[in-house]
Design an enzyme around this catalytic site. Structure first.
Site, PDB file in Angstrom:
ATOM      1  N   ARG A  61       6.424 -13.423  -4.233  1.00  0.00           N
ATOM      2  CA  ARG A  61       7.631 -14.236  -4.052  1.00  0.00           C
ATOM      3  C   ARG A  61       8.472 -13.835  -2.844  1.00  0.00           C
ATOM      4  O   ARG A  61       8.513 -12.602  -2.296  1.00  0.00           O
ATOM      5  CB  ARG A  61       8.514 -13.767  -5.359  1.00  0.00           C
ATOM      6  CG  ARG A  61       7.962 -14.346  -6.460  1.00  0.00           C
ATOM      7  CD  ARG A  61       8.852 -14.007  -7.812  1.00  0.00           C
ATOM      8  NE  ARG A  61      10.059 -14.700  -7.515  1.00  0.00           N
ATOM      9  CZ  ARG A  61      11.491 -13.969  -7.558  1.00  0.00           C
ATOM     10  NH1 ARG A  61      11.320 -12.486  -7.783  1.00  0.00           N
ATOM     11  NH2 ARG A  61      12.361 -14.523  -7.453  1.00  0.00           N
ATOM     12  N   LYS A 124       5.248  -2.081 -12.413  1.00  0.00           N
ATOM     13  CA  LYS A 124       4.866  -3.429 -12.110  1.00  0.00           C
ATOM     14  C   LYS A 124       3.434  -3.549 -12.227  1.00  0.00           C
ATOM     15  O   LYS A 124       2.491  -2.969 -11.653  1.00  0.00           O
ATOM     16  CB  LYS A 124       5.286  -3.945 -10.972  1.00  0.00           C
ATOM     17  CG  LYS A 124       4.921  -5.434 -10.591  1.00  0.00           C
ATOM     18  CD  LYS A 124       5.720  -6.083  -9.655  1.00  0.00           C
ATOM     19  CE  LYS A 124       5.458  -7.571  -9.315  1.00  0.00           C
ATOM     20  NZ  LYS A 124       6.113  -8.317  -8.218  1.00  0.00           N
ATOM     21  N   ARG A 251      17.937  -6.220  -8.952  1.00  0.00           N
ATOM     22  CA  ARG A 251      17.784  -4.553  -8.900  1.00  0.00           C
ATOM     23  C   ARG A 251      18.394  -3.866  -9.934  1.00  0.00           C
ATOM     24  O   ARG A 251      19.550  -4.462 -10.351  1.00  0.00           O
ATOM     25  CB  ARG A 251      18.216  -4.141  -7.552  1.00  0.00           C
ATOM     26  CG  ARG A 251      17.630  -4.949  -6.421  1.00  0.00           C
ATOM     27  CD  ARG A 251      18.173  -4.512  -5.089  1.00  0.00           C
ATOM     28  NE  ARG A 251      17.608  -5.301  -3.992  1.00  0.00           N
ATOM     29  CZ  ARG A 251      17.870  -4.735  -2.513  1.00  0.00           C
ATOM     30  NH1 ARG A 251      18.697  -3.728  -2.412  1.00  0.00           N
ATOM     31  NH2 ARG A 251      17.334  -5.577  -1.663  1.00  0.00           N
TER      32      ARG A 251
HETATM   33  C1  BTN Z   1       5.030 -11.661  -6.938  1.00  0.00           C
HETATM   34  O1  BTN Z   1       5.861 -11.437  -5.935  1.00  0.00           O
HETATM   35  O2  BTN Z   1       5.532 -10.750  -7.792  1.00  0.00           O
HETATM   36  C2  BTN Z   1       4.295 -12.805  -7.210  1.00  0.00           C
HETATM   37  C3  BTN Z   1       2.921 -12.316  -7.025  1.00  0.00           C
HETATM   38  C4  BTN Z   1       1.591 -13.392  -7.237  1.00  0.00           C
HETATM   39  C5  BTN Z   1       0.530 -13.214  -6.675  1.00  0.00           C
HETATM   40  C6  BTN Z   1      -0.372 -14.314  -7.113  1.00  0.00           C
HETATM   41  S1  BTN Z   1      -2.195 -13.702  -7.040  1.00  0.00           S
HETATM   42  C7  BTN Z   1      -2.786 -15.351  -7.254  1.00  0.00           C
HETATM   43  C8  BTN Z   1      -1.918 -16.085  -6.446  1.00  0.00           C
HETATM   44  N1  BTN Z   1      -2.021 -16.417  -4.958  1.00  0.00           N
HETATM   45  C9  BTN Z   1      -1.393 -15.762  -4.314  1.00  0.00           C
HETATM   46  O3  BTN Z   1      -1.473 -15.928  -3.079  1.00  0.00           O
HETATM   47  N2  BTN Z   1      -0.253 -15.356  -4.816  1.00  0.00           N
HETATM   48  C10 BTN Z   1      -0.365 -15.300  -6.610  1.00  0.00           C
END
Ligand code: BTN
Length: 268
Positions: A61, A124, A251
């Site tokens: 994100r 996480k 946060r």
């Molecule tokens: C976050 O920032 O918490 C979201 C992370 C999401 C990661 C997943 S892995 C599968 C899919 N492909 C990506 O490039 N991102 C999501």
């Protein structure tokens, strides 16, 4: 590098024979830039899913990356069409679907952090990135299974193996797909409100002091859970603020000082 961490025939047997999220709509890669990017680049998105053993350009994100090792994570993107009215609600529903799939294999004490982090033992363990293309959504789920690395991640994180869970990966992926399918349909038909109570029970920051930051707004107060639209309710000195932006960073603040940050969202 050859990495085969999934028994693809077993996975197909666990999925419906045809239709949305069936074996015939699976696209598997040992290596791909990003499963989200791959699905977003397709002409037909709805009902397909992309699974990879490793991503070279994993996306998180707020423009961040997503760290993974070959075979060490679930890297899954699901296409959904037509889009639901509220994308924010979708990532919350996706978090609930991930928790249900993990609980089905005995994982306990999972929590959610608004809008879409999955926490285990307050760290996480997974994240969700929802992206939109014209008439379709791509819901990307990253879950740390066995992430044996010591650097590169700038917030408290953990993986399932370190927490004592050695899961059946094919069953986990199948459950993720099937549960997302049924919950997204329910959300589409009845709205996010039907999931509100369940989400609030899993809310990891409930009643804790938080700070929410967007480019032009700062809100500090106590996180009180989500409303029927999936917005986070923060009780401030002047009343309840609804946090709705998908770009918000929430946060956790220490109770002694409102300026010190304990943890932040988004990576891994
Ligand atoms: C976050 O920032 O918490 C979201 C992370 C999401 C990661 C997943 S892995 C599968 C899919 N492909 C990506 O490039 N991102 C999501």
């Amino acid at each position: 590098m050859i990495v085969m961490i999934y028994d693809l025939e077993k996975l197909k047997d666990l999925l419906p024979p045809a239709g949305n999220f069936s074996g015939e709509r699976m696209y598997y890669f040992e290596e791909v830039d990003s499963t989200n990017l791959w699905l977003l680049a397709q002409n037909e998105i709805g009902g397909r899913f992309c699974l990879a053993a490793q991503q070279l350009q994993g996306r998180g994100r707020r423009g961040r990356g997503w760290v993974s090792l070959p075979g060490g994570s679930v890297l899954l993107s699901m296409g959904w069409s037509p889009p639901l009215p509220r994308v924010a609600g979708v990532s919350l529903v996706s978090g609930l679907a991930v928790v249900r799939a993990l609980e089905a294999q005995g994982v306990k004490n999972l929590q959610l952090k608004w809008p879409n982090d999955i926490l285990l033992k307050a760290k996480k363990i997974g994240g969700i990135l929802v992206e939109v293309k014209r008439d379709a959504l791509v819901i990307g789920v990253g879950l740390n299974i066995d992430l044996n690395i010591s650097t590169g991640i700038d917030q408290p994180w953990t993986d399932l193996i370190s927490c004592g869970y050695d899961l059946d990966k094919e069953q986990l992926v199948a459950d993720l797909l099937l549960i997302h399918h049924s919950m997204l349909e329910e959300c589409q038909n009845q709205g996010f409100g039907i999931f509100r109570e369940r989400w609030n029970k899993l809310h990891g920051y409930r009643d804790q002091l938080v700070k929410s930051v967007t480019s032009n707004n700062l809100v500090e107060g106590y996180a009180r859970g989500v409303d029927d639209s999936g917005a986070l309710l923060v009780e401030t000195e002047t009343g309840i603020e609804r946090i709705i932006s998908g770009e918000v960073s929430v946060r956790l603040l220490t109770s002694s000082t409102r300026n010190s940050v304990e943890t932040e969202t988004s990576v891994p």
